[in-house]
Design an enzyme around this catalytic site. Structure first.
Site, PDB file in Angstrom:
ATOM      1  N   HIS A   1       0.827  -1.212   0.000  1.00 49.49           N
ATOM      2  CA  HIS A   1       0.000   0.000   0.000  1.00 49.49           C
ATOM      3  C   HIS A   1       0.861   1.262   0.000  1.00 49.49           C
ATOM      4  O   HIS A   1       0.700   2.145  -0.851  1.00 49.49           O
ATOM      5  CB  HIS A   1      -0.901  -0.021   1.242  1.00 49.49           C
ATOM      6  CG  HIS A   1      -1.751   1.194   1.408  1.00 49.49           C
ATOM      7  ND1 HIS A   1      -3.087   1.223   1.090  1.00 49.49           N
ATOM      8  CD2 HIS A   1      -1.460   2.449   1.869  1.00 49.49           C
ATOM      9  CE1 HIS A   1      -3.580   2.430   1.332  1.00 49.49           C
ATOM     10  NE2 HIS A   1      -2.609   3.192   1.810  1.00 49.49           N
ATOM     11  N   GLU A   2       1.762   1.351   0.959  1.00 51.23           N
ATOM     12  CA  GLU A   2       2.579   2.557   1.058  1.00 51.23           C
ATOM     13  C   GLU A   2       3.479   2.733  -0.149  1.00 51.23           C
ATOM     14  O   GLU A   2       3.780   3.854  -0.565  1.00 51.23           O
ATOM     15  CB  GLU A   2       3.399   2.551   2.353  1.00 51.23           C
ATOM     16  CG  GLU A   2       2.571   2.569   3.631  1.00 51.23           C
ATOM     17  CD  GLU A   2       1.577   3.718   3.682  1.00 51.23           C
ATOM     18  OE1 GLU A   2       1.812   4.763   3.042  1.00 51.23           O
ATOM     19  OE2 GLU A   2       0.539   3.561   4.351  1.00 51.23           O
TER      20      GLU A   2
ATOM     21  N   HIS B   1       1.712   4.627  -2.853  1.00 52.87           N
ATOM     22  CA  HIS B   1       1.881   6.075  -2.682  1.00 52.87           C
ATOM     23  C   HIS B   1       3.249   6.508  -3.211  1.00 52.87           C
ATOM     24  O   HIS B   1       3.381   7.536  -3.872  1.00 52.87           O
ATOM     25  CB  HIS B   1       1.797   6.442  -1.205  1.00 52.87           C
ATOM     26  CG  HIS B   1       0.415   6.449  -0.642  1.00 52.87           C
ATOM     27  ND1 HIS B   1      -0.627   7.141  -1.215  1.00 52.87           N
ATOM     28  CD2 HIS B   1      -0.092   5.868   0.479  1.00 52.87           C
ATOM     29  CE1 HIS B   1      -1.718   6.979  -0.475  1.00 52.87           C
ATOM     30  NE2 HIS B   1      -1.419   6.214   0.553  1.00 52.87           N
TER      31      HIS B   1
ATOM     32  N   HIS C   1       3.379   6.899  -6.849  1.00 51.68           N
ATOM     33  CA  HIS C   1       2.694   8.122  -7.268  1.00 51.68           C
ATOM     34  C   HIS C   1       3.659   9.311  -7.219  1.00 51.68           C
ATOM     35  O   HIS C   1       3.581  10.226  -8.042  1.00 51.68           O
ATOM     36  CB  HIS C   1       1.498   8.356  -6.341  1.00 51.68           C
ATOM     37  CG  HIS C   1       0.436   9.220  -6.916  1.00 51.68           C
ATOM     38  ND1 HIS C   1      -0.709   9.555  -6.224  1.00 51.68           N
ATOM     39  CD2 HIS C   1       0.311   9.841  -8.114  1.00 51.68           C
ATOM     40  CE1 HIS C   1      -1.480  10.331  -6.970  1.00 51.68           C
ATOM     41  NE2 HIS C   1      -0.878  10.527  -8.125  1.00 51.68           N
TER      42      HIS C   1
END
Length: 713
Positions: free
Chosen positions: A501-502, A505, A508
């Site tokens: 998940h992290e 980010h 991105h």
């Protein structure tokens, strides 16, 4: 979280702060500047922070110098006698404050991840300074009138990122109150100062409360049910926290504590659960409610000054959701589907427990994880302890996360030993594109410590910007228990998903390809920013990726097919809990921020207010409490998610839609990955976010039914 001192963070955020800047030494050198590593450009690659030379007492003077520098840059803009233009006003502003941003980014990274007494002391001086300076910029009418002139006269003729930059900066000022009458403007500045102070107080209190809530254990027999590794961690945690007893159980940031799934001792389970839910509610040494009601009241007043009914309406005006009606319609749709499932699952768990505990046994919230884990093991014939040996943190990172990024986006990663970090446990990697070109630096900080706040997040020391010729310096932070020296750190499946998940980010930020720093990377609304991270979780369970990293830490053998199928087949087992705790937390957040100033309850009445909110939403259920209760809801009181926690579910819909597209067109194919990179990950906030979503998926609107299906509901 993102706040506006033209991108400078004023309070430690969660995931995805919009941080920017690179050092710029525009002032004459002084002895202080020469000795202060923050007050001159870094000599490291890509302007990376030189933590080997930065001292705790460097931050305050460097912040002051950065403020002075940007103040002079803005004065130069306002003193310009020429007609305001995009170039001499908006672009000049975009290029100002680089030193201040750079120093602030570094400082707030440590506020969240390594808040030593030195950092905490510096924060008490730095927060008021930055708040005052933000007010100074946002309510500088001479400056704003130049920006407004450009907006009124050039907006229609500008193109691309120039047009978007002007729009974002103009709305940033007007949303802050630049169009207010003089008296309201003065009050808004007072509110901003008070809020900054209160949010810092909340942020300071929460980790201390968590440490105070630690449950001490004198006899190892009380820890029956835990693995040898977990018991060793309890011993290690006790030693690092003063050794009041041989063992201790550390309270994590969520309401439910993962360790409750293993503890046989029901009395200890109850003690741990109560320590969690009462950590900040006034029954112990810490009580955050007086701070919370002040924050809520000030936010409600701020919204009214801006002409909005409540803070939620004010905040949502700049998101994909747009308004409270849309958020509540979304929530009610979820609750309707969730409620019968949750009731059936709770009944099933209690009936399972009664088989061994007797017909009179009544399931309590501190029992749920324990018996659901046993029930899961009975049904699927495996436990978390069976699979943890296959989730070695290092393998998850290199053979899972990096491998998937290589397959999908063509990225390569190379560890560097020459880049200093703020803690010895961290690692740094070069991020290389398929053609060998350097894209970014990636920092990993995965292990918990007393100086780190709870949770997991991503942010940046510097963001990508072609205008600044700056590559992104991205970091991920988690809170995993570090294994004893010489042993591998083994993760649960939830922790493995959190790493994926992290890193979503992080991608991105790393793959951003924007001209302007203000628009790059994760500088998007809350209900979009969680999409890339939640989507990236989908790679964790794709068989080819899973088999590549899920290997036994001793033998390097892949997880046996039977065990893998059991584990992956159980991922949606009793899935109502995770959806319910999120819906409950979201409802609490929305309710607090839909109040007018006069409706804010007293500190004493706050717990009753939360119960009423949950009852009104048909979510009052002691078996499935909010993931974060009001008194320790850092996302909304200390972070940037006020009236925004719904965004996790909202963006999960987007993520599921995108994962479905990948699954249909080839999840690990470069063609699909490159398309997603070009249309979504590289775009930052340069286009309308719904347009970005639609251009990739072909959907005119998000398909909410896909989320319920993905969660097995």
């Amino acid at each position: 979280m993102k706040q506006n001192l033209k991108h400078v963070v004023l309070a430690a955020g969660l995931v995805c702060t919009a941080l920017t800047g690179q050092a710029q030494n525009a002032r004459p050198k002084t002895t202080q500047m020469v000795s202060n590593a923050l007050m001159k450009p870094s000599t490291l690659p890509f302007n990376a922070p030189d933590f080997s030379r930065i001292k705790g007492d460097d931050y305050l003077p460097a912040i002051k110098a950065g403020i002075a520098q940007q103040r002079a840059e803005i004065k130069k803009i306002t003193d310009n006698k020429q007609k305001p233009t995009f170039a001499n006003t908006v672009l000049a502003y975009e290029r100002s404050g680089k030193m201040l941003e750079r120093v602030s980014n570094i400082f707030y990274a440590l506020v969240s991840a390594d808040k030593t007494p030195e950092i905490e002391k510096a924060q008490t001086s730095i927060v008021p300074l930055l708040t005052e300076f933000e007010n100074e910029i946002k309510f500088n009418q001479k400056f704003f009138q130049r920006i407004k002139y450009v907006y009124d006269h050039e907006y229609k003729t500008l193109k691309g990122e120039d047009k978007k930059l002007l729009e974002v900066i103009y709305k940033d000022f007007t949303h802050a109150g630049a169009l207010l009458a003089k008296d309201k403007m003065a009050r808004m500045q007072e509110i901003n100062k008070e809020l900054a102070k209160l949010q810092q107080e909340f942020g300071d209190m929460l980790p201390k409360a968590g440490n105070e809530a630690t449950v001490w254990v004198s006899d190892v027999k009380e820890l029956a049910g835990l693995s040898e590794g977990d018991i060793a961690q309890c011993k290690k945690d006790a030693e690092s926290r003063g050794g009041k007893a041989p063992y201790c159980i550390v309270i994590t940031n969520t309401t439910q504590q993962p360790i409750l799934a293993s503890l046989d001792n029901r009395a200890l389970r109850e003690k741990v659960y109560n320590a969690s839910i009462h950590r900040t509610d006034g029954t112990g040494a810490y009580n955050t409610f007086p701070i919370i009601v002040k924050i809520a009241r000030l936010r409600a007043e701020k919204a009214q000054l801006m002409g909005y009914k409540n803070y939620a309406s004010y905040s949502l005006s700049q998101t994909m959701a747009k308004n409270t009606d849309n958020v509540y319609a979304f929530l009610h749709q979820m609750v309707e589907a969730y409620k019968p499932k949750s009731e059936a699952q709770t009944k099933a768990i209690e009936e399972y427990a009664q088989k061994t505990e007797g017909a009179d046994f009544r399931l309590q919230p501190y029992d749920r994880f324990y018996y659901s884990a046993k029930m899961k093991k009975a049904q699927f014939n495996f436990s978390d302890d069976d699979v943890k040996p296959y989730f070695n943190l290092d393998s998850v990172l290199v053979n899972g996360i990096f491998y998937a990024a290589h397959r999908v986006y063509g990225l390569n990663f190379r560890e560097r030993k020459d880049i200093p970090t703020y803690h010895k446990d961290m690692k740094v990697f070069d991020v290389l594109d398929g053609d060998g070109k350097q894209l970014a630096l990636f920092y990993c900080d995965y292990f918990r410590r007393p100086t780190k706040r709870g949770g997991a997040w991503m942010s940046a020391f510097l963001k990508q910007s072609s205008d600044r010729n700056q590559k992104p310096l991205i970091y991920n932070v988690c809170n995993y228990a570090k294994a004893p020296e010489g042993q591998p750190t083994l993760l649960t499946w939830d922790e493995t998903e959190t790493m994926f998940h992290e890193f979503g980010h992080a991608l991105h930020g790393m793959l951003s390809n924007c001209k302007y720093n203000t628009l790059s990377g994760t500088a998007v609304s809350r209900d979009f920013v969680e999409m890339p991270s939640q989507f990236n979780e989908s790679f964790a369970s794709i068989p080819e990726v899973f088999n590549h990293y899920a290997r036994h830490y001793k033998t390097n053998e892949p997880m046996p097919d039977a065990l893998r199928e059991k584990m992956l087949g159980s991922l949606n087992y009793l899935s109502a809990y995770s959806l319910g705790e999120n819906l409950a937390a979201t409802s609490v957040d929305m309710a607090w921020h839909c109040l007018s100033p006069s409706e804010i309850p007293t500190a004493e009445a706050a717990p009753a207010f939360e119960k009423k909110v949950l009852a009104d939403m048909s979510l009052l259920n002691n078996q499935i409490p909010p993931r974060y209760s009001t008194s320790y809801f850092n996302h909304i009181w200390g972070g940037g998610y006020a009236a925004g926690y719904y965004s996790y579910l909202w963006s999960e819909v987007l993520a599921v839609n995108i994962a479905d597209y990948f699954a249909t067109h080839g999840a690990l194919t470069r063609k699909v990955g490159d398309d997603f990179r070009q249309k979504v990950l590289s775009r930052g906030n340069t286009r309308d976010l719904m347009t970005i979503f639609s251009d990739f998926t072909g959907l005119k609107a998000p398909d909410t039914k896909a989320l319920l299906k993905a969660r097995g509901m």
